[in-house]
Enzyme design. Sequence first.
Site, PDB file in Angstrom:
ATOM      1  N   GLU A  82       0.838  -1.205   0.000  1.00  0.00           N
ATOM      2  CA  GLU A  82       0.000   0.000   0.000  1.00  0.00           C
ATOM      3  C   GLU A  82       0.870   1.252   0.000  1.00  0.00           C
ATOM      4  OE1 GLU A  82      -2.811   1.230  -0.328  1.00  0.00           O
ATOM      5  OE2 GLU A  82      -4.389  -0.252   0.067  1.00  0.00           O
ATOM      6  N   ASN A 132     -10.173   4.838   1.499  1.00  0.00           N
ATOM      7  CA  ASN A 132      -9.264   4.636   0.368  1.00  0.00           C
ATOM      8  C   ASN A 132      -9.460   5.747  -0.657  1.00  0.00           C
ATOM      9  OD1 ASN A 132      -7.435   2.346   0.404  1.00  0.00           O
ATOM     10  ND2 ASN A 132      -9.246   1.046   0.597  1.00  0.00           N
ATOM     11  N   ASP A 158     -10.247   0.779  -4.375  1.00  0.00           N
ATOM     12  CA  ASP A 158      -9.122   0.871  -3.444  1.00  0.00           C
ATOM     13  C   ASP A 158      -8.388   2.196  -3.668  1.00  0.00           C
ATOM     14  OD1 ASP A 158      -6.772   0.140  -1.757  1.00  0.00           O
ATOM     15  OD2 ASP A 158      -7.645  -1.854  -1.839  1.00  0.00           O
TER      16      ASP A 158
END
Length: 294
Positions: A18, A148, A198
Site C-alpha cells: 500500500e 481509500n 481501493d
Amino acid sequence: MEDVPTTVLCSERCHLGEGPTYDAATDTAWWFDIAERKLFEASLGTGRIVIHALNVMGSALGRIDAHRQLLVADDGLYIRETADGRMTLYRPLEADNAATRSNDARVHPSGTFWIGTMGRQAERELGAIYALHRGELSRLYEQITIPNAICFSPDGTIGYFADTGKNTLFRVDLDASTGLPCGEPAALVTRRGGGGIDGAVVDADGLIWNARWGGGCIDVYSPHGEHQRSLRVPARQSSCPAFIGQDFSRLLVTSAWQGMDDDAKRADPDHGRTFVLDVAARGRPEPDVRLSTD
C-alpha cells in the site's frame, strides 16, 4: 480490459502492499507492506531496492523536504529522516484506540495531508478521515469502514475518497488554499461486484486512476465519474497506484496476498508483487507536506 507494457519492479511479495509515492528530486519510489511493518525504497535509476524494517505499521508517507518525510502509522504521524531512517513522533493519531490503524493518505496541493484510519479487522464504520493542516490535526469524516482513494484535482478544488466497505467513491468541493472541505461529499462512483474501490491518484488532466481490489486492474474515471478505461494488473488484489518517472508517464501499482489461501495464491502467481505499467499518462508530482504556516 486493456493490456499495457508491464514489468515487475519488486518481486518481494507484500502481505499488504500500500501507500506508494514518488520523489522526483531523487527519482525514488516508496511504498509499504502494512501488515509486515516494512517500508520499500526503490531507486528507479539504478534499480536498487532497500527494505526498511519499521517498529510501527506504516501505511503512507509524504515528503516534507529533501531530508525529511512524514510517515503515517497505526499510532501516529512520525517525522522520518531519509538519511538514517530515524523517526520522531510528530502527532499521535488514534493512539488510544488499539482497534484501529492508519490506511490510505495523500497530500493536497496546498500541503494539507489527508489521512484515513480503519479497524484492524476492517470492522464496520470504525474508521475516519483526518486532515493535517499546518500542524493541526482535525477529523473530517467519521464512520468509515475502509478509507481509500484519497486524491485531489490538479487545482485543489475537488477532493476524492472512497469507503471500500460501501464500494463507493465520493467527491467533495474543497478550498484550494487550505485543502479543507467547503461542501458535503456526494457519491461519484459505486461499484456493483467485480472488485472493490481501493487506492487512487489523479493525473494532470484530472482523470482518476483507481486500483480495483479483487479485480486485478486500474480503472480510469473522469471527474464526473464516467468510466474511461480499465488496465490489467498481473495481481488480482491490486491496491494503490502512483505516477513515477521524471515525466510521470508510468504507473507504479502495489498489490497484496492478504486473505488468500494456497489455492488462490497458486491461481494468482504474481500476488503481492509491485509493478510498473507503461500507461503513457500525464501524471504529476506529489506536493510536499506543510507542517506550519511558514
